[in-house]
Design an enzyme around this catalytic site. Structure first.
Site, short mmCIF file in Angstrom:
data_model
loop_
_atom_site.label_atom_id
_atom_site.label_comp_id
_atom_site.label_asym_id
_atom_site.label_seq_id
_atom_site.Cartn_x
_atom_site.Cartn_y
_atom_site.Cartn_z
N LYS A 144 6.87 57.82 23.86
CA LYS A 144 6.39 56.76 22.98
C LYS A 144 7.51 56.34 22.03
CE LYS A 144 1.58 58.39 22.80
NZ LYS A 144 0.92 57.21 23.38
N ARG A 193 -6.18 59.83 31.57
CA ARG A 193 -7.00 59.60 32.76
C ARG A 193 -6.78 60.68 33.81
NH1 ARG A 193 -4.41 53.80 33.49
NH2 ARG A 193 -4.41 54.13 31.22
#
Length: 512
Positions: free
Chosen positions: A286, A360
């Site tokens: 990130k 996910r």
């Protein structure tokens, strides 16, 4: 932790450190004079029936969330009066007066203003047990504070602390329904606040193993069966998604199963929570400015944990299983790389195109495992995508499902619980973007509609014939702005009340 106590409605002789009353916005014909709400009659009389005028002279209007502190006049035992705004006066046709969420927010706002107070009485307009529960819940949630890591002096005397005890004043304190509402508010708010504590705990103190230990201790305390799969068990079981996400961390992943059962239960629910105790993005690191709050990436697992414990405390006649998919997503020489292929628990293979789309992956393994128990419905909860924040903002979560009626029910239950949500579609055409030339599916698809793409990915791992819903709580899970209502800065515990209410409705047979 705030204690909640039911008391008779009289306020004049009540001994407390403060009395909270409600005031609403006056009509134009009254020149904006705040309207004193029901429940505050004795306080108004102590002010010579001029409380509204006094408040107006101090600039108060009765607007929602407005707080005005007043010294008490002669005739009241409590030294301080807190007038909290309720907004517009309910229509004359309204059957039960002020809405539950209005009362919940008012009580929470007042509780925040009462930090450091030992005992406060809430004389807000309560006409039924549900409203009494809303006031109690708002007071307990609004009083929350997280000070475990603050230096409050050696003797703690500088610590302001939360409100100690909230006295909920109602006309029928011996009514069983009122007592049950307060007991429910106590259980739900205490577990929701526990989830907030977990979310706010720094990641160096809450890794997957530590989270699993907290869940195990609570499960044993409340008669919930617990099973913890460590890295060896995960490897043996073939949980490629959870292992792949946790591969780069020195802290090994865990999958925790919490099972609450009731002997008279006719339905079963499986709740699955994303529990990334820290998300660096992995190899797909990130950028600066996006890492600082990533301790909150386990908010879904915290919500599931809290909901299962609350269901047990309430003795709901429904079987509820919670799955906590716990991992830390870090970059290192052993981390999963973009381009790697993981073999999931379901047997499907996934090409990892972005290691920051890790939630996910852990959820997919947990959903596939949960499907083996053939529950009546699976609901997963996750701080899954920034795309959902862009779509719905920071206070509303998205609801997706493989059944339109169930999606509508979950949305309505969330709104009823005071948790803003919005039903979202799962457009089949977006699946094409996840096609992979190497594996069965890729963990990324089109950038536009990214939140929906993530939902479509998860749907691939739901067992055949099982009703499923996905809650993307990325926006409201962590409040980076100023506190409001009963919502603090930091971890919010969002989705806990939705999951508990869903379990209650299922137990009552209200859901097909």
């Amino acid at each position: 932790m705030t204690a909640l106590t039911l008391k008779p409605a009289g306020t004049a002789g009540l001994r407390a450190d403060a009395i909270v009353v409600g005031v609403a916005k006056g009509a134009a014909s009254s020149k904006g004079l705040p309207v004193v709400a029901p429940g505050a009659e004795a306080v108004d009389q102590a002010f010579g029936s001029k409380l509204g005028a006094v408040l107006k002279s101090l600039g108060a209007s009765g607007g929602e969330g407005e707080v005005t502190k007043l010294p008490s006049p002669d005739g009241l035992q409590a030294p301080v009066v807190i007038a909290v705004g309720l907004g517009a006066v309910p229509d004359k046709d309204a059957e039960s007066g002020y809405g539950e969420e209005t009362l919940r927010r008012a009580a929470g706002t007042a509780a925040r203003a009462l930090a450091g107070t030992k005992k406060a009485a809430f004389a807000l307009p309560v006409e039924d047990a549900e409203q009494a529960g809303a006031v109690a819940e708002g007071a307990a949630l609004g009083a929350y504070s997280f000070d475990a890591y603050k230096d409050n002096g050696k003797d703690g005397k500088d610590a302001k602390g939360p409100l100690g005890e909230a006295l909920i004043l109602v006309a029928k304190p011996r009514d069983k329904a009122f007592k049950a509402a307060i007991e429910r508010a106590t259980a739900v708010s205490e577990e929701l606040n526990r989830s907030r504590d977990l979310i706010n705990t720094p990641p160096n103190d809450l890794n997957p193993e530590a989270f699993a230990a907290v869940a195990s201790a609570a499960a044993k305390e409340h008669g919930i069966k617990v099973q913890v799969l460590d890295e060896k068990a995960l490897t043996k079981g073939g949980y490629g998604g959870i292992l792949g996400v946790g591969a780069g961390s020195a802290s090994a992943p865990r999958l925790v199963k919490l099972s609450y059962t009731h002997p008279k239960a006719k339905k079963s629910l499986a709740y699955v929570g994303k529990g990334i105790t820290y998300d660096s993005g992995g190899i797909s690191l990130k950028p600066a400015g996006h890492n600082e709050t990533m301790k909150c990436d386990m908010s879904g697992a915290a919500a599931v944990f809290a909901a299962v414990v609350a269901a047990s405390r309430l003795g709901l006649q429904v079987n509820v299983t919670g799955w906590l998919a716990l991992a830390e997503n870090m970059p290192s020489g052993s981390a999963t790389r973009p381009g790697d292929v993981l073999k999931m628990y379901s047997g499907k293979t996934v090409e990892v195109l972005n290691t920051d789309a890790e939630g996910r992956l852990v959820l997919a393994d947990a959903i596939a495992k949960a499907s083996e128990d053939k529950p009546d419905a699976i609901v997963d909860v996750a701080t899954l995508t920034g795309a959902m924040v862009l779509a719905l903002g920071s206070r509303t979560f998205g609801v997706m499902a493989n059944d339109d009626a169930f999606r509508t029910s979950v949305h309505e239950i969330a709104e009823e619980s005071g948790e803003p949500s919005w039903p979202m579609p799962l457009p089949a055409d977006l699946k094409k973007g996840m096609e992979s030339t190497t594996a069965d599916i890729a963990n990324m698809g089109e950038r536009m509609g990214g939140g929906l793409v993530a939902g479509l990915f998860l749907q691939e791992f739901v067992g055949e014939g099982i009703t499923w819903a996905h809650l993307d709580i990325a926006g409201p899970a962590f409040n980076e702005q100023a506190p409001f209502g009963y919502t603090p800065k930091g971890g919010t515990g969002t989705a806990v009340r939705t999951l508990v209410r869903l379990a209650e409705r299922t137990a009552a047979g209200d859901l097909g």
